[in-house]
Design a protein around this motif. Structure first.
Motif, PDB file in Angstrom:
ATOM      1  N   VAL A 190      46.871  35.503  43.183  1.00 33.58           N
ATOM      2  CA  VAL A 190      46.077  36.671  43.578  1.00 33.58           C
ATOM      3  C   VAL A 190      46.472  37.893  42.753  1.00 33.58           C
ATOM      4  O   VAL A 190      45.617  38.673  42.298  1.00 33.58           O
ATOM      5  N   VAL A 191      47.786  38.064  42.545  1.00 33.11           N
ATOM      6  CA  VAL A 191      48.262  39.211  41.741  1.00 33.11           C
ATOM      7  C   VAL A 191      47.738  39.090  40.318  1.00 33.11           C
ATOM      8  O   VAL A 191      47.243  40.082  39.736  1.00 33.11           O
ATOM      9  N   PHE A 192      47.833  37.878  39.726  1.00 36.11           N
ATOM     10  CA  PHE A 192      47.322  37.686  38.364  1.00 36.11           C
ATOM     11  C   PHE A 192      45.821  37.912  38.311  1.00 36.11           C
ATOM     12  O   PHE A 192      45.300  38.527  37.353  1.00 36.11           O
ATOM     13  N   LEU A 193      45.091  37.430  39.340  1.00 32.84           N
ATOM     14  CA  LEU A 193      43.649  37.630  39.371  1.00 32.84           C
ATOM     15  C   LEU A 193      43.315  39.117  39.449  1.00 32.84           C
ATOM     16  O   LEU A 193      42.416  39.608  38.721  1.00 32.84           O
ATOM     17  N   ALA A 194      44.025  39.851  40.301  1.00 28.25           N
ATOM     18  CA  ALA A 194      43.784  41.297  40.405  1.00 28.25           C
ATOM     19  C   ALA A 194      44.102  41.992  39.070  1.00 28.25           C
ATOM     20  O   ALA A 194      43.358  42.894  38.647  1.00 28.25           O
ATOM     21  N   PHE A 195      45.164  41.537  38.404  1.00 30.87           N
ATOM     22  CA  PHE A 195      45.526  42.132  37.114  1.00 30.87           C
ATOM     23  C   PHE A 195      44.432  41.872  36.079  1.00 30.87           C
ATOM     24  O   PHE A 195      44.023  42.789  35.330  1.00 30.87           O
ATOM     25  N   PHE A 196      43.955  40.621  36.029  1.00 32.99           N
ATOM     26  CA  PHE A 196      42.911  40.293  35.049  1.00 32.99           C
ATOM     27  C   PHE A 196      41.606  41.012  35.372  1.00 32.99           C
ATOM     28  O   PHE A 196      40.885  41.447  34.457  1.00 32.99           O
ATOM     29  N   ILE A 197      41.285  41.150  36.682  1.00 34.78           N
ATOM     30  CA  ILE A 197      40.075  41.909  37.048  1.00 34.78           C
ATOM     31  C   ILE A 197      40.215  43.358  36.605  1.00 34.78           C
ATOM     32  O   ILE A 197      39.264  43.951  36.061  1.00 34.78           O
ATOM     33  N   TYR A 198      41.400  43.924  36.829  1.00 39.12           N
ATOM     34  CA  TYR A 198      41.632  45.306  36.397  1.00 39.12           C
ATOM     35  C   TYR A 198      41.496  45.431  34.878  1.00 39.12           C
ATOM     36  O   TYR A 198      40.839  46.354  34.371  1.00 39.12           O
ATOM     37  N   LYS A 199      42.103  44.478  34.167  1.00 39.44           N
ATOM     38  CA  LYS A 199      42.012  44.534  32.696  1.00 39.44           C
ATOM     39  C   LYS A 199      40.571  44.357  32.242  1.00 39.44           C
ATOM     40  O   LYS A 199      40.123  45.030  31.292  1.00 39.44           O
ATOM     41  N   PHE A 200      39.843  43.443  32.923  1.00 39.20           N
ATOM     42  CA  PHE A 200      38.451  43.228  32.545  1.00 39.20           C
ATOM     43  C   PHE A 200      37.622  44.482  32.784  1.00 39.20           C
ATOM     44  O   PHE A 200      36.818  44.895  31.918  1.00 39.20           O
TER      45      PHE A 200
END
Length: 203
Positions: free
Chosen positions: A143-153
């Motif tokens: 979930v943390v990685f997904l949130a990070f990638f969503i933020y980066k995207f």
């Protein structure tokens, strides 16, 4: 004389018959146990004294009967003891078998309980609590990685949109500059043509 002999014979037979009946009645009334038979034998025995000692005189038939009864009682007791020992051994074997089955059942129950409380995770049996902790840790990390990638995207998308807007502004500015340059060039060309025309007229 013959009458007297017959009379004495009849009296003797009567006394013998009465004695036998009394003996039979006493026998039937006696205690059949070994102890009772010994007491009966002693009771029926006669006694005398010789050299200052008291002796008991017993009937040999009664003594033989008592011996046979004692031997039979001992045989019966030995057989009973053997039967009881066999029964005890059988019970001990049964108890031993039941204890063995109980141990096996307890071991199987412990194994089932352990398998119930644990999960096979990559070939390793681990506790359910540990398994849940690992799984939730993995989920939380994802979930943390997904949130990070969503933020980066989103950040990259925002930068892309800004770059597109900047490029569109730059293209518009370039187009305006090109138009103004073209207009200046046309003005200069007209002035030059006017000057050429004036020079021709002056000649």
């Amino acid at each position: 004389m013959k009458k007297l002999s017959m009379y004495l014979l009849l009296v003797g037979l009567s006394i013998a018959t009465m004695t036998a009946q009394e003996t039979e009645e006493e026998t039937t009334q006696d205690d059949p146990s070994v102890k009772g038979q010994f007491e009966t034998l002693i009771r029926k025995s006669g006694n005398y004294r010789a050299n200052g000692k008291r002796y008991e005189v017993v009937n040999v038939i009664d003594l033989d009967r008592l011996q046979r009864n004692v031997i039979d009682s001992l045989k019966t007791a030995n057989n009973t003891i053997s039967d009881l020992n066999a029964t005890i051994q059988e019970h001990e074997n049964t108890i031993s078998g039941l204890n063995s089955k109980l141990d096996n059942t307890t071991e199987n129950l412990n194994n089932i309980t352990q398998e119930k409380d644990s999960i096979d995770f990559f070939g390793v049996q681990i506790d359910k609590g540990t398994y849940k902790l690992i799984v939730w840790s993995i989920i939380l990390t994802l979930v943390v990685f997904l949130a990070f990638f969503i933020y980066k995207f989103k950040n990259s998308n925002s930068l892309t949109q800004q770059a597109k807007i900047a490029l569109a502004d730059l293209e518009e500015e370039y187009e305006q500059h090109r138009r103004r340059a073209l207009e200046r060039e046309q003005k200069i060309s007209r002035k030059l043509q006017d000057e050429i025309n004036k020079n021709k007229k002056g000649i």
